[in-house]
Design a protein around this motif. Sequence first.
Motif, PDB file in Angstrom:
ATOM      1  N   VAL A   1       0.864  -1.184   0.000  1.00  0.00           N
ATOM      2  CA  VAL A   1       0.000   0.000   0.000  1.00  0.00           C
ATOM      3  C   VAL A   1       0.896   1.227   0.000  1.00  0.00           C
ATOM      4  O   VAL A   1       1.856   1.309   0.776  1.00  0.00           O
ATOM      5  CB  VAL A   1      -0.940   0.006   1.218  1.00  0.00           C
ATOM      6  N   GLY A   2       0.603   2.166  -0.893  1.00  0.00           N
ATOM      7  CA  GLY A   2       1.394   3.400  -0.981  1.00  0.00           C
ATOM      8  C   GLY A   2       0.662   4.619  -0.512  1.00  0.00           C
ATOM      9  O   GLY A   2       1.022   5.745  -0.892  1.00  0.00           O
ATOM     10  N   GLY A   3      -0.351   4.451   0.329  1.00  0.00           N
ATOM     11  CA  GLY A   3      -1.151   5.600   0.759  1.00  0.00           C
ATOM     12  C   GLY A   3      -0.488   6.496   1.768  1.00  0.00           C
ATOM     13  O   GLY A   3      -1.032   7.563   2.082  1.00  0.00           O
ATOM     14  N   TYR A   4       0.679   6.118   2.294  1.00  0.00           N
ATOM     15  CA  TYR A   4       1.320   6.943   3.306  1.00  0.00           C
ATOM     16  C   TYR A   4       2.282   7.967   2.700  1.00  0.00           C
ATOM     17  O   TYR A   4       2.744   8.870   3.401  1.00  0.00           O
ATOM     18  CB  TYR A   4       2.065   6.065   4.308  1.00  0.00           C
ATOM     19  N   TYR A   5       2.612   7.836   1.438  1.00  0.00           N
ATOM     20  CA  TYR A   5       3.525   8.807   0.819  1.00  0.00           C
ATOM     21  C   TYR A   5       2.955  10.227   0.803  1.00  0.00           C
ATOM     22  O   TYR A   5       3.687  11.190   1.096  1.00  0.00           O
ATOM     23  CB  TYR A   5       3.883   8.371  -0.596  1.00  0.00           C
ATOM     24  N   PRO A   6       1.688  10.435   0.470  1.00  0.00           N
ATOM     25  CA  PRO A   6       1.156  11.814   0.546  1.00  0.00           C
ATOM     26  C   PRO A   6       1.212  12.394   1.943  1.00  0.00           C
ATOM     27  O   PRO A   6       1.355  13.617   2.105  1.00  0.00           O
ATOM     28  CB  PRO A   6      -0.286  11.660   0.046  1.00  0.00           C
ATOM     29  N   GLY A   7       1.082  11.550   2.959  1.00  0.00           N
ATOM     30  CA  GLY A   7       1.162  12.071   4.326  1.00  0.00           C
ATOM     31  C   GLY A   7       2.523  12.664   4.636  1.00  0.00           C
ATOM     32  O   GLY A   7       2.627  13.691   5.323  1.00  0.00           O
ATOM     33  N   ILE A   8       3.584  12.051   4.117  1.00  0.00           N
ATOM     34  CA  ILE A   8       4.932  12.585   4.348  1.00  0.00           C
ATOM     35  C   ILE A   8       5.115  13.926   3.645  1.00  0.00           C
ATOM     36  O   ILE A   8       5.614  14.901   4.227  1.00  0.00           O
ATOM     37  CB  ILE A   8       5.981  11.570   3.871  1.00  0.00           C
ATOM     38  N   ILE A   9       4.689  13.990   2.378  1.00  0.00           N
ATOM     39  CA  ILE A   9       4.910  15.224   1.603  1.00  0.00           C
ATOM     40  C   ILE A   9       4.040  16.363   2.126  1.00  0.00           C
ATOM     41  O   ILE A   9       4.511  17.492   2.314  1.00  0.00           O
ATOM     42  CB  ILE A   9       4.643  14.957   0.116  1.00  0.00           C
ATOM     43  N   LEU A  10       2.766  16.075   2.373  1.00  0.00           N
ATOM     44  CA  LEU A  10       1.877  17.117   2.880  1.00  0.00           C
ATOM     45  C   LEU A  10       2.281  17.559   4.284  1.00  0.00           C
ATOM     46  O   LEU A  10       2.170  18.751   4.624  1.00  0.00           O
ATOM     47  CB  LEU A  10       0.435  16.609   2.885  1.00  0.00           C
ATOM     48  N   GLY A  11       2.740  16.620   5.098  1.00  0.00           N
ATOM     49  CA  GLY A  11       3.175  16.989   6.442  1.00  0.00           C
ATOM     50  C   GLY A  11       4.390  17.900   6.424  1.00  0.00           C
ATOM     51  O   GLY A  11       4.469  18.876   7.183  1.00  0.00           O
ATOM     52  N   PHE A  12       5.342  17.607   5.546  1.00  0.00           N
ATOM     53  CA  PHE A  12       6.521  18.466   5.444  1.00  0.00           C
ATOM     54  C   PHE A  12       6.145  19.850   4.919  1.00  0.00           C
ATOM     55  O   PHE A  12       6.649  20.871   5.405  1.00  0.00           O
ATOM     56  CB  PHE A  12       7.563  17.815   4.547  1.00  0.00           C
ATOM     57  N   GLY A  13       5.258  19.909   3.927  1.00  0.00           N
ATOM     58  CA  GLY A  13       4.808  21.211   3.430  1.00  0.00           C
ATOM     59  C   GLY A  13       4.060  22.005   4.486  1.00  0.00           C
ATOM     60  O   GLY A  13       4.234  23.226   4.601  1.00  0.00           O
ATOM     61  N   SER A  14       3.249  21.327   5.302  1.00  0.00           N
ATOM     62  CA  SER A  14       2.533  22.027   6.373  1.00  0.00           C
ATOM     63  C   SER A  14       3.500  22.543   7.434  1.00  0.00           C
ATOM     64  O   SER A  14       3.318  23.644   7.975  1.00  0.00           O
ATOM     65  CB  SER A  14       1.514  21.079   7.005  1.00  0.00           C
ATOM     66  N   PHE A  15       4.524  21.772   7.730  1.00  0.00           N
ATOM     67  CA  PHE A  15       5.525  22.209   8.708  1.00  0.00           C
ATOM     68  C   PHE A  15       6.245  23.470   8.217  1.00  0.00           C
ATOM     69  O   PHE A  15       6.448  24.421   8.984  1.00  0.00           O
ATOM     70  CB  PHE A  15       6.515  21.073   8.958  1.00  0.00           C
ATOM     71  N   LEU A  16       6.613  23.491   6.941  1.00  0.00           N
ATOM     72  CA  LEU A  16       7.232  24.690   6.385  1.00  0.00           C
ATOM     73  C   LEU A  16       6.267  25.871   6.399  1.00  0.00           C
ATOM     74  O   LEU A  16       6.670  27.024   6.613  1.00  0.00           O
ATOM     75  CB  LEU A  16       7.710  24.423   4.960  1.00  0.00           C
TER      76      LEU A  16
END
Length: 297
Positions: A39-54
């Motif tokens: 399952v690859g559904g966790y990849y968007p969580g990493i990218i969106l989380g990093f963008g939200s942190f910035l």
Amino acid sequence: GFTRRKKTSLWFVGSLLAVSVVILTVGLAATTRTENVTVGGYYPGIILGFGSFLGIIGIHLVENRRQMLVAAIVFISFGVVAAFCCAIVDGVFAARHIELRPLTAGRCQFYSSGVGYVYDVYQTEVTCHSWNSRCQLKVRSNTCYCCDLYTCESAEPSPTYYEFVGVRSCQDVVHLYRLLWASAALNVLGLLLGIVTAAILGAFKDVVPLSRLALGPSAPPQILYSPAQQVLAYAGFCRPPATVPTCSSYPLPLQPCGSFLCEDAPPPAPPASSSGPPPRYAPASFLPGEKPPPYAP
């Protein structure tokens, strides 16, 4: 207006960060549930989380706020694209490759030997009965298999998964099915929230606080040049010239000498004055009708 926009941006960025954490958690739980289902559904969580942190860091910055928000918008945009792809992949996989009817009906078996388990080595063979035949199915330890989904007569692989390796029970397959749909739904939510958040951050990065507008950039000092002020400033350093008496200060008595005036007559001496020294220049005598020359210092 700046404070209200800042609070709105923080609210959306914080919501996107929370959704990203949930997407990452659900995706990791789904991909570690079995060994043969990726399952690859966790990849968007990493990218969106990093963008939200910035984005959170950029909102609180005073200097270089625009550059940090631009970087956050770029990462959020990539996360939106990844969420769209993963939502489709996880939803299609859960809809087409997992069949829950044999699982809920109790027609699937779980094999667990736990003795001499080696990865990618089948431990035993089980007999599966089809409509009019039976066949042997090789299974490994800790595997939930469904003979109803396995076609003995067909040499082609079944479109649905008939075995799930690395589970603790067949109930884990049901959990996997629910986690896949939850991951797809969360990715859709992250997709929509990411688009709105990127738009809000794009409008907020150009907003200037009211305090900076009131102060404004410091104007360069203006140098005013006035010839009159310069003359007045330098007047105190120069000594005033000595006053020279004009020609009209002393009367010039004319002595008659026949029919013309005598030019060789000496001028009369000026009267003595106790108030100051005698003048520096003695007045000259002129003929009648002759104008005196202009004054030259």
